[in-house]
Write a protein that holds these residues in place. Structure first.
Motif, PDB file in Angstrom:
ATOM      1  N   ASP A 154     136.384  97.624  44.866  1.00 24.44           N
ATOM      2  CA  ASP A 154     135.413  98.087  43.890  1.00 24.44           C
ATOM      3  C   ASP A 154     134.653  99.280  44.454  1.00 24.44           C
ATOM      4  OD1 ASP A 154     136.051  96.140  42.039  1.00 24.44           O
ATOM      5  OD2 ASP A 154     134.566  94.728  42.790  1.00 24.44           O
ATOM      6  N   GLN A 180     133.402 102.606  38.176  1.00 19.43           N
ATOM      7  CA  GLN A 180     133.248 101.164  37.962  1.00 19.43           C
ATOM      8  C   GLN A 180     132.326 100.978  36.759  1.00 19.43           C
ATOM      9  OE1 GLN A 180     132.510  99.043  41.571  1.00 19.43           O
ATOM     10  NE2 GLN A 180     131.920  97.168  40.539  1.00 19.43           N
ATOM     11  N   GLU A 229     129.389  95.642  35.664  1.00 21.75           N
ATOM     12  CA  GLU A 229     129.716  95.086  36.977  1.00 21.75           C
ATOM     13  C   GLU A 229     128.667  95.467  38.022  1.00 21.75           C
ATOM     14  OE1 GLU A 229     133.663  96.236  38.101  1.00 21.75           O
ATOM     15  OE2 GLU A 229     134.581  95.225  36.380  1.00 21.75           O
TER      16      GLU A 229
END
Length: 85
Positions: free
Chosen positions: A2, A54, A58
């Motif tokens: 990530d 991203q 999140e």
């Protein structure tokens, strides 16, 4: 991996160019979608804006542990919502 992950009281952020940044969670001033696809986010911290690949929802979960991102109103309800200005 990530683009953003939490490390204690910090966020480790890797921008689109691969540069890494370590930001104190409390220094984050704003999060914004970059476009209508909502798959990238602008993070503004300490007066600097970083673009990360991203989704915003999140990242919110990493900043506010245990909090949930509010669901977006349904399309038909959005038409009834007016801007306050």
């Amino acid at each position: 991996m990530d683009a953003v992950r939490r490390v204690g009281n910090y966020l480790q952020v890797q921008d689109g160019d691969g540069c890494r940044h370590l930001l104190r969670v409390t220094s984050v001033q704003a999060l914004s979608d970059t476009d209508i696809l909502r798959n990238e986010t602008f993070i503004t911290a300490a007066g600097r804006t970083i673009r990360v690949p991203q989704p915003l929802h999140e990242i919110v979960e990493l900043i506010a542990l245990g909090e949930q991102f509010a669901d977006e109103p349904e399309a038909d309800k959005r038409e009834d919502m007016a801007w306050p200005f």
